[in-house]
Design a protein around this motif. Structure first.
Motif, PDB file in Angstrom:
ATOM      1  N   ALA A 197       0.830  -1.204   0.000  1.00 26.44           N
ATOM      2  CA  ALA A 197       0.000   0.000   0.000  1.00 26.44           C
ATOM      3  C   ALA A 197       0.866   1.256   0.000  1.00 26.44           C
ATOM      4  N   MET A 198       1.964   1.230   0.755  1.00 22.62           N
ATOM      5  CA  MET A 198       2.879   2.367   0.780  1.00 22.62           C
ATOM      6  C   MET A 198       3.563   2.543  -0.570  1.00 22.62           C
ATOM      7  N   LYS A 199       3.848   1.432  -1.233  1.00 21.47           N
ATOM      8  CA  LYS A 199       4.446   1.510  -2.564  1.00 21.47           C
ATOM      9  C   LYS A 199       3.471   2.122  -3.547  1.00 21.47           C
ATOM     10  N   GLU A 200       2.212   1.728  -3.466  1.00 18.97           N
ATOM     11  CA  GLU A 200       1.189   2.273  -4.354  1.00 18.97           C
ATOM     12  C   GLU A 200       1.008   3.774  -4.139  1.00 18.97           C
ATOM     13  N   ALA A 201       1.202   4.227  -2.885  1.00 24.11           N
ATOM     14  CA  ALA A 201       1.076   5.649  -2.565  1.00 24.11           C
ATOM     15  C   ALA A 201       2.318   6.452  -2.953  1.00 24.11           C
ATOM     16  N   GLY A 202       3.350   5.768  -3.419  1.00 27.11           N
ATOM     17  CA  GLY A 202       4.568   6.461  -3.826  1.00 27.11           C
ATOM     18  C   GLY A 202       5.537   6.717  -2.700  1.00 27.11           C
ATOM     19  N   LEU A 203       5.344   6.043  -1.555  1.00 29.90           N
ATOM     20  CA  LEU A 203       6.207   6.261  -0.393  1.00 29.90           C
ATOM     21  C   LEU A 203       7.398   5.316  -0.360  1.00 29.90           C
ATOM     22  N   VAL A 204       7.318   4.206  -1.058  1.00 24.87           N
ATOM     23  CA  VAL A 204       8.370   3.189  -1.064  1.00 24.87           C
ATOM     24  C   VAL A 204       8.734   2.863  -2.508  1.00 24.87           C
ATOM     25  N   GLU A 233       9.465   3.384   9.710  1.00 24.53           N
ATOM     26  CA  GLU A 233      10.624   2.526   9.458  1.00 24.53           C
ATOM     27  C   GLU A 233      11.008   2.448   7.983  1.00 24.53           C
ATOM     28  N   PRO A 234      10.056   2.252   7.063  1.00 28.28           N
ATOM     29  CA  PRO A 234      10.457   2.222   5.646  1.00 28.28           C
ATOM     30  C   PRO A 234      10.945   3.572   5.125  1.00 28.28           C
ATOM     31  N   LEU A 235      10.599   4.660   5.842  1.00 27.36           N
ATOM     32  CA  LEU A 235      10.965   5.997   5.379  1.00 27.36           C
ATOM     33  C   LEU A 235      12.272   6.501   5.993  1.00 27.36           C
ATOM     34  N   THR A 236      12.754   5.816   7.036  1.00 21.90           N
ATOM     35  CA  THR A 236      13.931   6.301   7.762  1.00 21.90           C
ATOM     36  C   THR A 236      15.145   6.440   6.862  1.00 21.90           C
ATOM     37  N   ASN A 237      15.347   5.476   5.998  1.00 17.37           N
ATOM     38  CA  ASN A 237      16.514   5.508   5.116  1.00 17.37           C
ATOM     39  C   ASN A 237      16.196   6.116   3.751  1.00 17.37           C
ATOM     40  N   LEU A 365      21.087  15.853   1.335  1.00 16.35           N
ATOM     41  CA  LEU A 365      22.091  16.141   2.347  1.00 16.35           C
ATOM     42  C   LEU A 365      21.429  16.041   3.710  1.00 16.35           C
ATOM     43  N   CYS A 366      21.969  15.174   4.576  1.00 18.46           N
ATOM     44  CA  CYS A 366      21.367  15.001   5.894  1.00 18.46           C
ATOM     45  C   CYS A 366      22.449  14.866   6.947  1.00 18.46           C
ATOM     46  N   ASN A 367      22.044  15.088   8.182  1.00 19.34           N
ATOM     47  CA  ASN A 367      22.929  14.961   9.340  1.00 19.34           C
ATOM     48  C   ASN A 367      22.757  13.566   9.910  1.00 19.34           C
ATOM     49  N   SER A 368      23.727  12.709   9.685  1.00 21.34           N
ATOM     50  CA  SER A 368      23.595  11.310  10.087  1.00 21.34           C
ATOM     51  C   SER A 368      23.499  11.142  11.597  1.00 21.34           C
ATOM     52  N   ASP A 369      23.931  12.148  12.358  1.00 18.00           N
ATOM     53  CA  ASP A 369      23.868  12.050  13.816  1.00 18.00           C
ATOM     54  C   ASP A 369      22.489  12.413  14.353  1.00 18.00           C
ATOM     55  N   SER A 370      21.635  13.000  13.519  1.00 17.30           N
ATOM     56  CA  SER A 370      20.338  13.440  14.028  1.00 17.30           C
ATOM     57  C   SER A 370      19.204  13.049  13.081  1.00 17.30           C
ATOM     58  N   ASP A 371      19.309  11.820  12.523  1.00 10.39           N
ATOM     59  CA  ASP A 371      18.321  11.380  11.548  1.00 10.39           C
ATOM     60  C   ASP A 371      17.110  10.711  12.178  1.00 10.39           C
ATOM     61  N   THR A 372      17.021  10.690  13.500  1.00 11.52           N
ATOM     62  CA  THR A 372      15.831  10.172  14.144  1.00 11.52           C
ATOM     63  C   THR A 372      14.641  11.042  13.756  1.00 11.52           C
ATOM     64  N   LEU A 373      13.551  10.420  13.355  1.00 11.65           N
ATOM     65  CA  LEU A 373      12.416  11.180  12.841  1.00 11.65           C
ATOM     66  C   LEU A 373      11.413  11.573  13.916  1.00 11.65           C
ATOM     67  N   GLN A 374      11.333  10.837  15.029  1.00 14.50           N
ATOM     68  CA  GLN A 374      10.339  11.134  16.064  1.00 14.50           C
ATOM     69  C   GLN A 374      10.946  12.000  17.169  1.00 14.50           C
ATOM     70  N   HIS A 375      10.168  13.023  17.597  1.00 10.60           N
ATOM     71  CA  HIS A 375      10.673  13.952  18.597  1.00 10.60           C
ATOM     72  C   HIS A 375       9.553  14.420  19.521  1.00 10.60           C
TER      73      HIS A 375
END
Length: 387
Positions: A197-204, A233-237, A365-375
């Motif tokens: 379903a996520m793939k169909e929505a264009g998220l994966v 989880e599928p969006l983290t990377n 370009l991302c900061n690998s030390d602060s890639d946690t998505l939940q805050h």
């Protein structure tokens, strides 16, 4: 008598009637001053007017918005009372609408952070249905109810944005169908979420994915945290920019697949090489206006074009005025100081999603030390360029 007949009646038996029936350049010039809804109606006058109207519509590709705040003088919520009227004046045929209102508009409850409880207000049970009927058939609407709202006044690209942690407020950002930009809404609950379903929505597995704006509702319910991880989880990377928050509820798209009160997620997936984005995280250590401005100024490094760009602010209900020692509008003012020509919209919610990230052209370009998505107790400040 139809509106188109009434429009043309004054020009009958005159030179003006001849010009408006035969000279396309003049007709197009006239139609440019007519709001889109009326333009679609007068396009039925004749073949010339229909062709001219189509050409004018193709030039009206700039995003726009309607916003409102403050106590209403009627029984309707302040945003509901002006939305239908303002949409009539819009020079745009919207394909996608992102709408946010305070919780009071849909639940009859006004969120009050200082008292840490909800206070009774008037009921507005038909709000969701009424709002959805205002926009054209086929228009995708993502509608969210949240404790607090951030908005820019209607029609002013340079107007100062305002934070509303209490009281009535709401906005509707209207996006056109733009070449090279694909905006796809998505909605999942525990019954419909899956990788396919996520793939169909264009998220994966979507190499063109650039930005995801997502809003999780009822996440505090049992199983909500697990559901949130299943989404993220599928969006983290992913190389896309991910931003959003945890909200109180959703009124569009319809939630026919799940029972009332069940948790889920809605949002927009933006794909296409013309889409650009950048975000920074104002973490718990950012506690002064000066620190907020310095953090937001880091977005300048992304060099996002000003034209067709919006700012989004997703903040915790624990920030705002109380977090900055009774100083009001600190983060919105800091954004406006750095980006005076970019409108800002957003929410105060129960959790934030995002990280430091720049998405442009073919690189991320991302900061690998602060890639946690939940805050928690943070603000995610985002720029999105819609092509």
């Amino acid at each position: 008598m139809s509106e188109s007949q009434g429009f043309c009646e004054p020009f009958q038996d005159s030179k003006a009637a001849y010009v408006l029936s035969n000279v396309a350049e003049v007709v197009e010039r006239v139609l440019m001053f007519i709001p889109t809804k009326s333009l679609l109606q007068v396009a039925s006058v004749c073949r010339l007017w229909r062709n001219c109207a189509r050409r004018v519509l193709r030039t009206q590709q700039h995003l726009t918005w309607v916003s409102a705040s403050g106590p209403s003088t009627t029984e309707l919520h302040s945003f509901c009372s002006i939305l239908a009227e303002e949409v009539e004046k819009v020079f745009l045929l919207p394909k996608t609408v992102l709408m946010m209102v305070d919780c009071e508009a849909l639940t009859g409850q006004a969120y009050c952070y200082e008292q840490s409880k909800a206070k009774k207000s008037r009921q507005c049970s038909n709000t969701a249905e009424e709002l959805s009927q205002i926009f054209p058939k086929g228009c995708d609407i993502v509608g969210i109810a949240t404790p607090g709202i951030v908005l820019t006044p209607t029609g002013s690209w340079t107007g100062p944005p305002k934070e509303y942690q209490e009281g009535e407020a709401g906005f509707a950002v209207m996006l056109p169908n733009t070449d090279g930009v694909h905006i796809k809404p998505f909605h999942f609950c525990k019954k419909t979420i899956s990788l396919s379903a996520m793939k169909e929505a264009g998220l994966v597995d979507n190499p063109e994915l650039r930005v995801v704006l997502m809003f999780i509702y009822e996440a505090y319910k049992s199983g909500g945290a697990r559901f949130l991880n299943q989404i993220l989880e599928p969006l983290t990377n992913s190389k896309a920019l991910i931003a959003g928050g945890l909200v109180e509820g959703v009124f569009s798209p319809p939630r026919d697949c799940c029972s009332k009160g069940a948790y889920g997620v809605v949002g927009l997936a933006l794909s296409g090489r013309k889409v650009q984005g950048a975000s920074v995280l104002l973490d718990q250590d950012v506690g002064t206006a000066k620190e907020a401005e310095a953090t937001i100024r880091r977005l300048k490094a992304a060099k996002i074009p000003e034209r067709n760009t919006l700012g989004f602010m997703f903040a915790c209900v624990g920030r705002g005025q109380n977090y900055y020692h009774n100083q009001h509008n600190v983060e919105a003012d800091a954004f406006h100081k750095v980006f005076p020509n970019t409108p800002l919209f957003g929410l105060f919610g129960n959790g934030e999603i995002g990280c430091d990230r720049i998405v442009k052209d073919d690189y991320t370009l991302c900061n690998s030390d602060s890639d946690t998505l939940q805050h928690e107790y943070t603000t995610v400040m985002t720029l999105v360029h819609f092509g």
